[in-house]
Motif scaffolding. Structure first.
Motif, short mmCIF file in Angstrom:
data_model
loop_
_atom_site.label_atom_id
_atom_site.label_comp_id
_atom_site.label_asym_id
_atom_site.label_seq_id
_atom_site.Cartn_x
_atom_site.Cartn_y
_atom_site.Cartn_z
N GLU A 260 -10.19 -4.43 7.35
CA GLU A 260 -9.03 -3.92 6.61
C GLU A 260 -7.81 -3.82 7.51
OE1 GLU A 260 -6.47 -2.60 3.65
OE2 GLU A 260 -8.41 -3.60 3.47
N TRP A 261 -8.00 -3.40 8.76
CA TRP A 261 -6.87 -3.37 9.69
C TRP A 261 -6.29 -4.77 9.87
CZ3 TRP A 261 -10.11 -0.19 13.67
CH2 TRP A 261 -10.12 1.16 13.30
N LEU B 194 -7.60 -10.26 -0.22
CA LEU B 194 -8.48 -10.80 0.80
C LEU B 194 -9.55 -11.61 0.07
CD1 LEU B 194 -9.58 -11.02 3.69
CD2 LEU B 194 -10.78 -8.85 3.29
N ALA C 106 -6.60 -7.31 7.72
CA ALA C 106 -5.98 -7.73 6.45
C ALA C 106 -4.60 -7.10 6.30
CB ALA C 106 -6.88 -7.36 5.28
N GLN C 107 -4.45 -5.84 6.72
CA GLN C 107 -3.13 -5.21 6.64
C GLN C 107 -2.15 -5.84 7.61
OE1 GLN C 107 -2.86 -0.94 6.36
NE2 GLN C 107 -4.47 -0.84 4.80
N HIS D 190 0.84 -1.20 0.00
CA HIS D 190 0.00 0.00 0.00
C HIS D 190 0.88 1.25 0.00
CE1 HIS D 190 -2.21 -3.27 1.83
NE2 HIS D 190 -3.34 -2.62 1.66
N MET E 277 -3.49 4.89 2.43
CA MET E 277 -4.06 3.54 2.52
C MET E 277 -3.31 2.66 3.51
SD MET E 277 -6.92 2.73 1.45
CE MET E 277 -6.89 1.02 1.94
N THR F 37 -13.85 -13.47 4.61
CA THR F 37 -13.88 -13.17 6.03
C THR F 37 -14.94 -14.06 6.66
OG1 THR F 37 -13.34 -10.87 5.57
CG2 THR F 37 -14.27 -11.35 7.73
N ILE G 245 -14.34 -1.54 9.30
CA ILE G 245 -12.99 -1.21 8.82
C ILE G 245 -11.95 -2.05 9.57
CG2 ILE G 245 -11.29 0.65 8.52
CD1 ILE G 245 -13.83 0.73 6.66
#
Length: 161
Positions: free
Chosen positions: A60-61, A86, A63-64, A16, A20, A89, A57
């Protein structure tokens, strides 16, 4: 197993860029887990004035954090950090709908299963207590171009900044 300190900034572990990158730093890792810190800020691209950042969100945290885990593995082997996807989930739950500005949170991702290019991670988001959890399935193809072409994406039209 005791967490080791991470020698890299999180920006070196993720493909990223700019706003992002939602994690502030990797606070520790083992061969099977990673923890990353973040503070909810009003300059987060998902921040909604008067509310904060919506609970979803957290996916996403998480996934990062998983991306940082495989990015750290790559860096430690002198390999490039690669893009991942991804895929799914499972069992996402959150204890509330919003995370407020200023909250300090910790994301933990633990590797459950890996088969070649695909991995499954159990993830949690904590403040004082566990605030969200999910199991994520991610895919990191060795041949990204082949995957994109198989989806009908014209590689000549991609922005290659």
């Amino acid at each position: 197993m005791v967490m080791q300190a991470c020698p890299y900034p999180v920006t070196d572990l993720l493909p990223h860029s700019g706003r992002m990158v939602l994690l502030d730093r990797v606070s520790g890792f083992t061969d099977a887990a990673i923890e990353a810190d973040l503070r909810v800020r009003s300059d987060n691209i998902f921040f909604e004035r008067g509310q904060g950042v919506a609970a979803h969100i957290a996916i996403e945290w998480m996934a990062q954090a998983c991306g940082a885990f495989v990015g750290l593995e790559a860096r430690r082997q002198n390999l490039p950090v690669r893009i991942g996807f991804l895929l799914g989930t499972r069992n996402f739950s959150a204890t509330r709908a919003w995370f407020r500005e200023g909250e300090q949170l910790v994301v933990r991702a633990e590797l459950v299963f890996r088969d070649g290019e695909t991995g499954v991670f159990d993830c949690t988001l904590r403040g004082a207590d566990v605030l969200a959890r999910a199991q994520l399935t991610l895919h990191q193809p060795v041949d990204l171009a082949a995957v994109l072409i198989s989806q009908g994406i014209d590689l000549t039209k991609l922005d290659r900044q």
